[in-house]
Structure formats: structure tokens, C-alpha cells
Design a protein around this motif. Structure first.
Motif, PDB file in Angstrom:
ATOM      1  N   SER A   1     -14.000 -10.039   2.404  1.00 53.63           N
ATOM      2  CA  SER A   1     -13.452 -11.105   1.552  1.00 53.63           C
ATOM      3  C   SER A   1     -14.397 -11.457   0.398  1.00 53.63           C
TER       4      SER A   1
ATOM      5  N   GLN B   1     -12.495 -12.374  -2.882  1.00 52.66           N
ATOM      6  CA  GLN B   1     -11.754 -13.616  -2.732  1.00 52.66           C
ATOM      7  C   GLN B   1     -12.716 -14.809  -2.772  1.00 52.66           C
TER       8      GLN B   1
ATOM      9  N   LYS C   1     -13.465 -18.045  -5.940  1.00 50.13           N
ATOM     10  CA  LYS C   1     -13.514 -19.499  -5.708  1.00 50.13           C
ATOM     11  C   LYS C   1     -14.660 -20.156  -6.472  1.00 50.13           C
TER      12      LYS C   1
ATOM     13  N   SER D   1     -11.146  -5.374   0.114  1.00 51.41           N
ATOM     14  CA  SER D   1     -11.204  -6.715  -0.470  1.00 51.41           C
ATOM     15  C   SER D   1     -10.742  -6.685  -1.922  1.00 51.41           C
TER      16      SER D   1
ATOM     17  N   ASN E   1      -6.992  -6.152  -2.026  1.00 54.27           N
ATOM     18  CA  ASN E   1      -6.301  -7.389  -1.664  1.00 54.27           C
ATOM     19  C   ASN E   1      -6.300  -8.383  -2.821  1.00 54.27           C
ATOM     20  N   LEU E   2      -7.427  -8.467  -3.526  1.00 48.01           N
ATOM     21  CA  LEU E   2      -7.512  -9.357  -4.684  1.00 48.01           C
ATOM     22  C   LEU E   2      -6.504  -8.943  -5.748  1.00 48.01           C
TER      23      LEU E   2
ATOM     24  N   GLN F   1      -3.715  -7.296  -5.310  1.00 46.88           N
ATOM     25  CA  GLN F   1      -2.374  -7.622  -4.811  1.00 46.88           C
ATOM     26  C   GLN F   1      -2.076  -9.120  -4.968  1.00 46.88           C
ATOM     27  N   GLU F   2      -3.056  -9.954  -4.660  1.00 47.10           N
ATOM     28  CA  GLU F   2      -2.876 -11.400  -4.819  1.00 47.10           C
ATOM     29  C   GLU F   2      -2.610 -11.757  -6.277  1.00 47.10           C
ATOM     30  N   MET F   3      -3.341 -11.140  -7.175  1.00 51.45           N
ATOM     31  CA  MET F   3      -3.156 -11.410  -8.597  1.00 51.45           C
ATOM     32  C   MET F   3      -1.776 -10.952  -9.067  1.00 51.45           C
TER      33      MET F   3
ATOM     34  N   GLN G   1       0.913 -10.731  -7.196  1.00 53.06           N
ATOM     35  CA  GLN G   1       1.890 -11.672  -6.632  1.00 53.06           C
ATOM     36  C   GLN G   1       1.906 -12.980  -7.397  1.00 53.06           C
ATOM     37  N   GLU G   2       0.739 -13.488  -7.777  1.00 57.42           N
ATOM     38  CA  GLU G   2       0.678 -14.725  -8.562  1.00 57.42           C
ATOM     39  C   GLU G   2       1.376 -14.562  -9.903  1.00 57.42           C
TER      40      GLU G   2
END
Length: 193
Positions: free
Chosen positions: A112, A115, A119, A177, A180-181, A183-185, A187-188
Motif C-alpha cells: 500500500s 496509497q 494521503k 500497489s 491498484n492506485l 485502478q483507483e484513479m 474509477q474516480e
């Protein structure tokens, strides 16, 4: 009678060593398999890069080169993020089976890292880089066993270390990691559109 038993045991040991050719020396296959573990454990990033990326193809891609080296102007210097991770790794060649080599790999848990980095509020690239290096040094360790298929014919050793399992293990799941980041971006951005 005792001398006879010792003589028989000595002859048996001698014959076994002669037949197998393995008493007191490593097999050529075992030496080749241990080289990769030694590359990681000794911080020999150039040699490891050759094994992973087919003899340094990465040197042509300066964008990916940043992961290996902090200074892309000096391509002989291996001080990038990957080199820093590998410095924290411990790799042991555990066993050679019929068609796979088992490696035990201990590396920092970086599953992670990106991710957690997102933050933070970094003022500049240097702060972000310092965060990543500190994260790598302080991460808990994972220990896993990976299987690498190999061939050994006519005294020629061939194995593919570029597969996901080995690369993820030595990089502490950092690549996962990163994926995944991304993919998150995605999706956002999809939700915002």
C-alpha cells in the motif's frame, strides 16, 4: 569385525559420491540458481536487472529507469527506489525440484506504499522521494516462497525470473500497489465523468 564394517561403510560412501558426483561440491545447476539470490543479497542491481529484463533493456527507457536509479544522467549508478527495496531484501535458494527452483524471499511489505503516499501533502519531489525511502526502510517484512520454472540441458541453465511472482516478491508487492492506485484513479475519473 569392526574394521570390516568401517571398510564397508567407507566403500559405500565412496561409491555414492562417485556415482552422484555430488559429495563435497555444489552442482552446476545449484550454483546457477544461487546466483540470483546472491545478486539480490549483495545488492548487485546491474546483474539482477540483466536477469529480470533480458540484459538491461530497461536502460533504454528513462521513465522506468527512475525506479532503478535516482540519477538517470549517471546510468551506472543504481540508487533508485528498486535498488533501495532490494537492499532490504533477503533471498535464499531453498530447493531445486524436477522443473522448479524454490526461493524464499523476505522483503518489505509495500502493498500500500502508493496509497499511503497519496494521503500525504508533499511540497516537492524530494519530500515525496524521502517519504518513499523512509517507508521502505520502516515497512514490516513479508516472507514468501516462489517457484521459478527452469530448464537445464547440456549444461545450459535457463529460467524466467521476469514473471509476476518473483518480481512482486522482491519488490514487496510495490507493483501491485501501483496498479491498484492506477485502478483507483481510473474509477474516480469514471465516476466524475
Amino acid at each position: 569385525m569392526k574394521k570390516k564394517k568401517v571398510a564397508i561403510i567407507s566403500v559405500l560412501v565412496f561409491l555414492m559420491c562417485g556415482i552422484t558426483g555430488s559429495c563435497g561440491k555444489e552442482s552446476a545447476l545449484e550454483k546457477e540458481a544461487k546466483k540470483v539470490a546472491d545478486y539480490v543479497n549483495n545488492g548487485e542491481v546491474d546483474d539482477l536487472e540483466k536477469v529480470l529484463f533480458n540484459y538491461g533493456e530497461l536502460k533504454d527507457d528513462t521513465e522506468l529507469q527512475d525506479f532503478w536509479q535516482a540519477d538517470t544522467e549517471n546510468l551506472e549508478q543504481n540508487d533508485g527506489i528498486i535498488a533501495h527495496i532490494i537492499a532490504q531484501d533477503n533471498v535464499k535458494m531453498k530447493e531445486i525440484q524436477d522443473n522448479v527452483i524454490l526461493y524464499e524471499i523476505e522483503s518489505p511489505d509495500l502493498s500500500s506504499i502508493f496509497q499511503d503516499a497519496m494521503k500525504e501533502n508533499f511540497e516537492n519531489d524530494e519530500e515525496a522521494e524521502a517519504f518513499l525511502y523512509k517507508y521502505i526502510e520502516n515497512a514490516s517484512k513479508n516472507k514468501i516462497v516462489v517457484q521459478i520454472p527452469y530448464t537445464y540441458e547440456n549444461n545450459v541453465f535457463a529460467a524466467d525470473y521476469s514473471g509476476d511472482e518473483f518480481v512482486e516478491a522482491i519488490t514487496g508487492n510495490m507493483i501491485e500497489s501501483y496498479q491498484n492506485l492506477i485502478q483507483e484513479m481510473i474509477q474516480e475519473n469514471t465516476v466524475e465523468d
